[in-house]
Design a protein around this motif. Structure first.
Motif, PDB file in Angstrom:
ATOM      1  N   ARG A  85       0.833  -1.208   0.000  1.00 15.10           N
ATOM      2  CA  ARG A  85       0.000   0.000   0.000  1.00 15.10           C
ATOM      3  C   ARG A  85       0.862   1.251   0.000  1.00 15.10           C
ATOM      4  NH1 ARG A  85      -4.061  -0.082   4.683  1.00 15.10           N
ATOM      5  NH2 ARG A  85      -2.309  -1.158   5.552  1.00 15.10           N
ATOM      6  N   ALA A  86       1.915   1.252   0.817  1.00 15.86           N
ATOM      7  CA  ALA A  86       2.804   2.419   0.879  1.00 15.86           C
ATOM      8  C   ALA A  86       3.484   2.644  -0.470  1.00 15.86           C
ATOM      9  CB  ALA A  86       3.840   2.235   1.983  1.00 15.86           C
ATOM     10  N   VAL A  87       3.978   1.577  -1.080  1.00 19.70           N
ATOM     11  CA  VAL A  87       4.644   1.691  -2.384  1.00 19.70           C
ATOM     12  C   VAL A  87       3.642   2.153  -3.440  1.00 19.70           C
ATOM     13  CG1 VAL A  87       5.712   0.339  -4.251  1.00 19.70           C
ATOM     14  CG2 VAL A  87       6.495   0.053  -1.892  1.00 19.70           C
ATOM     15  N   PHE A 104      10.396   7.512   6.696  1.00 22.65           N
ATOM     16  CA  PHE A 104      10.347   7.602   5.237  1.00 22.65           C
ATOM     17  C   PHE A 104      11.426   6.760   4.568  1.00 22.65           C
ATOM     18  CE2 PHE A 104      13.580  10.817   5.753  1.00 22.65           C
ATOM     19  CZ  PHE A 104      14.293  10.817   4.571  1.00 22.65           C
ATOM     20  N   ASN A 105      12.553   6.527   5.250  1.00 25.61           N
ATOM     21  CA  ASN A 105      13.592   5.672   4.663  1.00 25.61           C
ATOM     22  C   ASN A 105      13.099   4.241   4.480  1.00 25.61           C
ATOM     23  OD1 ASN A 105      15.727   7.406   4.123  1.00 25.61           O
ATOM     24  ND2 ASN A 105      16.453   7.330   6.230  1.00 25.61           N
ATOM     25  N   SER A 106      12.214   3.803   5.368  1.00 32.49           N
ATOM     26  CA  SER A 106      11.643   2.464   5.208  1.00 32.49           C
ATOM     27  C   SER A 106      10.845   2.399   3.915  1.00 32.49           C
ATOM     28  CB  SER A 106      10.741   2.112   6.394  1.00 32.49           C
ATOM     29  OG  SER A 106      11.495   2.055   7.580  1.00 32.49           O
ATOM     30  N   VAL A 107      10.040   3.421   3.679  1.00 34.04           N
ATOM     31  CA  VAL A 107       9.231   3.444   2.454  1.00 34.04           C
ATOM     32  C   VAL A 107      10.138   3.545   1.231  1.00 34.04           C
ATOM     33  CG1 VAL A 107       7.418   4.662   1.184  1.00 34.04           C
ATOM     34  CG2 VAL A 107       7.242   4.405   3.669  1.00 34.04           C
ATOM     35  N   CYS A 153       7.609   9.638  -0.562  1.00 35.42           N
ATOM     36  CA  CYS A 153       7.898   8.632   0.478  1.00 35.42           C
ATOM     37  C   CYS A 153       7.580   9.184   1.867  1.00 35.42           C
ATOM     38  CB  CYS A 153       9.355   8.185   0.403  1.00 35.42           C
ATOM     39  SG  CYS A 153       9.720   7.130  -1.011  1.00 35.42           S
ATOM     40  N   ARG A 154       7.882  10.450   2.077  1.00 32.73           N
ATOM     41  CA  ARG A 154       7.563  11.077   3.380  1.00 32.73           C
ATOM     42  C   ARG A 154       6.056  11.079   3.634  1.00 32.73           C
ATOM     43  NH1 ARG A 154      11.919  13.611   5.743  1.00 32.73           N
ATOM     44  NH2 ARG A 154      13.607  14.179   4.335  1.00 32.73           N
ATOM     45  N   ILE A 155       5.284  11.444   2.621  1.00 31.45           N
ATOM     46  CA  ILE A 155       3.831  11.478   2.776  1.00 31.45           C
ATOM     47  C   ILE A 155       3.285  10.079   3.052  1.00 31.45           C
ATOM     48  CG2 ILE A 155       1.667  11.896   1.536  1.00 31.45           C
ATOM     49  CD1 ILE A 155       3.185  14.223   0.096  1.00 31.45           C
ATOM     50  N   ALA A 156       3.721   9.101   2.270  1.00 28.93           N
ATOM     51  CA  ALA A 156       3.250   7.722   2.452  1.00 28.93           C
ATOM     52  C   ALA A 156       3.684   7.189   3.813  1.00 28.93           C
ATOM     53  CB  ALA A 156       3.774   6.831   1.335  1.00 28.93           C
ATOM     54  N   ALA A 157       4.893   7.526   4.242  1.00 31.00           N
ATOM     55  CA  ALA A 157       5.405   7.049   5.528  1.00 31.00           C
ATOM     56  C   ALA A 157       4.573   7.594   6.687  1.00 31.00           C
ATOM     57  CB  ALA A 157       6.871   7.450   5.690  1.00 31.00           C
TER      58      ALA A 157
END
Length: 106
Positions: free
Chosen positions: A17-19, A49-52, A38-42
């Motif tokens: 979902r995040a991707v 955000f680094n995970s995303v 990535c920050r928004i999704a995280a």
């Protein structure tokens, strides 16, 4: 598979979902940077955000490599479609101009 991190378990579904959200953000807003998306999704899934970014990089690495000749053919079709659109736009603009300068019939 569920990964354990300091913020808790992260399911594969949450990663997907995040991707997917990052890809949608970037499609909807092409000027948006990968990092910002990535920050928004995280924030939405509650991870760093680094995970995303890492999940996105992993997902991207699984995509099939693009064939250069296919990309060139697609580019050529896109250029031709753009030129056709420009020509149609010129014709439409000329027709509108012609209609706007013609005396009205009553």
């Amino acid at each position: 598979m569920i990964s354990e991190r300091r913020y808790g378990a992260v399911s594969d579904e949450m990663r997907e979902r995040a991707v997917g959200h990052v890809r949608k953000l970037r499609t909807d807003s092409p000027a948006m940077s990968r990092t910002e998306a990535c920050r928004i999704a995280a924030q939405e899934v509650g991870v760093h955000f680094n995970s995303v970014r890492n999940w996105l990089a992993e997902a991207d690495s699984k995509l099939p490599a693009a064939n250069v000749s296919d990309l060139q053919a697609q580019l050529q079709r896109t250029v031709e479609a753009l030129e056709l659109s420009r020509e149609l736009n010129r014709e439409l603009a000329a027709r509108l101009d012609e209609l706007s300068t013609r005396p009205e019939h009553r």
